[in-house]
Design a protein around this motif. Structure first.
Motif, PDB file in Angstrom:
ATOM      1  N   GLY A 127       0.520   7.549   7.846  1.00 20.11           N
ATOM      2  CA  GLY A 127       1.140   7.172   9.046  1.00 20.11           C
ATOM      3  C   GLY A 127       0.821   5.898   9.381  1.00 20.11           C
ATOM      4  O   GLY A 127      -0.241   5.358   9.017  1.00 20.11           O
ATOM      5  N   VAL A 128       1.547   5.289  10.214  1.00 22.30           N
ATOM      6  CA  VAL A 128       1.294   3.730  10.427  1.00 22.30           C
ATOM      7  C   VAL A 128       1.563   3.814  12.168  1.00 22.30           C
ATOM      8  O   VAL A 128       2.536   3.965  12.622  1.00 22.30           O
ATOM      9  CB  VAL A 128       2.336   2.838   9.954  1.00 22.30           C
ATOM     10  N   ASN A 164      10.378   5.374   4.564  1.00 23.61           N
ATOM     11  CA  ASN A 164      10.275   6.665   5.116  1.00 23.61           C
ATOM     12  C   ASN A 164       8.828   7.286   5.457  1.00 23.61           C
ATOM     13  O   ASN A 164       8.664   8.356   4.983  1.00 23.61           O
ATOM     14  CB  ASN A 164      10.769   7.710   4.055  1.00 23.61           C
ATOM     15  N   VAL A 165       8.026   6.473   6.135  1.00 21.26           N
ATOM     16  CA  VAL A 165       6.775   6.996   6.535  1.00 21.26           C
ATOM     17  C   VAL A 165       6.988   7.025   8.065  1.00 21.26           C
ATOM     18  O   VAL A 165       7.571   6.118   8.688  1.00 21.26           O
ATOM     19  CB  VAL A 165       5.556   5.873   6.024  1.00 21.26           C
ATOM     20  N   PRO A 166       6.243   7.911   8.742  1.00 19.66           N
ATOM     21  CA  PRO A 166       6.126   7.885  10.169  1.00 19.66           C
ATOM     22  C   PRO A 166       5.581   6.532  10.548  1.00 19.66           C
ATOM     23  O   PRO A 166       4.484   6.341  10.314  1.00 19.66           O
ATOM     24  CB  PRO A 166       5.287   9.115  10.530  1.00 19.66           C
ATOM     25  N   VAL A 167       6.222   6.055  11.656  1.00 19.89           N
ATOM     26  CA  VAL A 167       5.724   4.871  12.096  1.00 19.89           C
ATOM     27  C   VAL A 167       5.870   4.962  13.793  1.00 19.89           C
ATOM     28  O   VAL A 167       7.079   5.111  14.032  1.00 19.89           O
ATOM     29  CB  VAL A 167       6.186   3.461  11.611  1.00 19.89           C
ATOM     30  N   LEU A 185      -0.967  14.467   7.652  1.00 15.94           N
ATOM     31  CA  LEU A 185      -1.092  12.947   7.373  1.00 15.94           C
ATOM     32  C   LEU A 185      -2.700  13.124   6.635  1.00 15.94           C
ATOM     33  O   LEU A 185      -3.521  13.629   6.891  1.00 15.94           O
ATOM     34  CB  LEU A 185      -1.205  11.912   8.527  1.00 15.94           C
ATOM     35  N   GLU A 186      -2.850  11.916   5.837  1.00 14.22           N
ATOM     36  CA  GLU A 186      -4.196  11.644   5.205  1.00 14.22           C
ATOM     37  C   GLU A 186      -4.687  10.283   5.424  1.00 14.22           C
ATOM     38  O   GLU A 186      -6.002  10.131   5.360  1.00 14.22           O
ATOM     39  CB  GLU A 186      -3.936  11.787   3.557  1.00 14.22           C
ATOM     40  N   LEU A 187      -3.856   9.261   5.605  1.00 18.00           N
ATOM     41  CA  LEU A 187      -4.578   8.128   6.081  1.00 18.00           C
ATOM     42  C   LEU A 187      -3.444   7.493   7.284  1.00 18.00           C
ATOM     43  O   LEU A 187      -2.168   7.655   7.120  1.00 18.00           O
ATOM     44  CB  LEU A 187      -3.867   7.230   4.673  1.00 18.00           C
ATOM     45  N   LEU A 188      -4.126   6.936   8.074  1.00 21.31           N
ATOM     46  CA  LEU A 188      -3.411   6.265   9.139  1.00 21.31           C
ATOM     47  C   LEU A 188      -4.099   4.806   9.379  1.00 21.31           C
ATOM     48  O   LEU A 188      -5.145   4.558   9.231  1.00 21.31           O
ATOM     49  CB  LEU A 188      -3.874   7.062  10.464  1.00 21.31           C
ATOM     50  N   THR A 195       0.795  -1.143   0.131  1.00 25.95           N
ATOM     51  CA  THR A 195       0.206   0.043  -0.055  1.00 25.95           C
ATOM     52  C   THR A 195       0.864   1.430  -0.056  1.00 25.95           C
ATOM     53  O   THR A 195       0.715   2.281  -0.851  1.00 25.95           O
ATOM     54  CB  THR A 195      -0.976   0.149   1.337  1.00 25.95           C
ATOM     55  N   ILE A 196       1.945   1.186   0.959  1.00 25.25           N
ATOM     56  CA  ILE A 196       2.867   2.302   0.906  1.00 25.25           C
ATOM     57  C   ILE A 196       3.604   2.623  -0.408  1.00 25.25           C
ATOM     58  O   ILE A 196       3.540   3.892  -1.017  1.00 25.25           O
ATOM     59  CB  ILE A 196       3.701   2.180   2.238  1.00 25.25           C
TER      60      ILE A 196
END
Lengths: 113, 214
Positions: free
Chosen positions: B61-62, B80-83, B111-114, B50-51
């Motif tokens: 964000g995850v 490189n996504v905030p997790v 963020l738009e999707l968590l 998905t990322i």
């Protein structure tokens, strides 16, 4: 096993009520558990006994009332017991079913002495 | 002997915190999904895919929930996504409070999707609302086609069922029609997406589903 954390939530609520009953002894905690809720009653009892063992509530019992899964058909209004988690109306075969009972996870009352 | 009436939901506190989370998500215009499955169905793989597909166009964000280790968070951090990793130390599910604490580590307004990847478990997480918009239950073709019948509460509360590892269908006894039928008996509104994280087949349907919901 989330029964342990559910029992902890039960005891948090019990504490809240028992502080108002100053000095009285807790005998029973009555809970309702719906069939659709992912909770195993035996595990709940086991966890309850383990958690109250060294507490002021050690003589109390957890009373579990299982609430059967029931529904009403939104198309023909027929009310029935949902067996095997099949959400289908036995009268008209509609799958538009409103759940009436079976989703409970609540404390109904305490018995104190 | 006397009776003290209580009449209270046992998980009321969790539900209240979940409602607060929902407000936070709404305020930040964030679409939030709670990803649920047994261990090994491919939640983290789906997340990686998905990322890969969306990272250029959508800010993701995850929150990773695991009983032990931060292995999954490390897998995600490579993109490189905030997790944020939540280690439950034996706890079999995430609770709304744990998620709320984790939110402090994100700049949510960017963020738009968590995506909240729950602890691998088809039983316990069903009872705990986290404040998410949608619950996604995953199963894979290697687990057998009776999962919905065995774990009805989870399939009843979910919005989408993702069936992963369709590339292995020819090697396993997995009757797709049977699964679909059982799942829809339990939850007639359940959306079903078949895909393979390995080959990429069907992933476009999943990606479109996310885009449609943003």
């Amino acid at each position: 096993m989330h029964e342990m954390s559910i029992v902890q939530s039960i005891l948090d609520i019990v504490d809240e009520y028992m502080t108002k009953e100053n000095g009285r002894k807790l005998m029973e905690v009555a809970v309702e558990v719906g069939e659709l809720v992912a909770v195993v009653p035996d595990s709940l009892t086991f966890c309850y006994e383990a958690l109250v063992e060294n507490s002021p509530y050690r003589e109390s019992k957890l009373i579990i009332n299982i609430i059967p899964l029931t529904g009403t058909c939104s198309d023909c209004n027929y009310s029935f017991k949902i067996e095997n988690f099949e959400f289908v109306c036995p009268n008209c075969k509609s799958s538009s079913i409103a759940v009436k009972g079976g989703q409970e996870l609540r404390i109904t009352h305490l018995e104190v002495e | 002997m006397s009776i003290v009436t209580v009449e209270r939901k046992i998980l009321k506190k969790n539900d209240e915190i979940a409602a607060e989370n929902r407000q936070i998500f709404k305020k930040n215009k964030l679409f939030t999904i709670n990803l649920l499955s047994s261990p090994g169905s491919g939640k983290t793989s789906l997340l990686e895919k998905t990322i890969e597909q969306l990272n250029n166009s959508i800010k993701i964000g995850v929150v990773e929930g695991d009983v032990q280790t931060d292995n999954d968070a490390q897998r995600i951090a490579k993109y490189n996504v905030p997790v944020v990793q939540i280690v439950t130390n034996g706890g079999c599910h995430l609770e709304a409070k744990l998620v709320q604490n984790a939110l402090e580590n994100f700049d949510l307004s960017t963020l738009e999707l968590l995506v909240i990847e729950n602890v691998g478990n088809l039983v316990c997480p069903a009872n705990y609302d986290l404040g998410e918009d949608k619950k996604i239950v995953m199963l894979s073709t290697t687990e057998g086609d009776d999962k919905p019948s065995k774990y009805p509460p989870m399939f009843r509360v979910s919005d989408v069922m993702v069936i992963n590892k369709t590339d292995l269908l020819e090697y396993v006894d997995f009757d797709m029609n049977r699964v679909r039928e059982h799942a829809h008996t339990i939850n007639p509104n359940l959306e079903i997406i078949e895909l393979s994280c390995k080959t990429g087949e069907g992933l476009d349907v999943w990606i479109d589903w996310i885009r449609d919901n943003l």
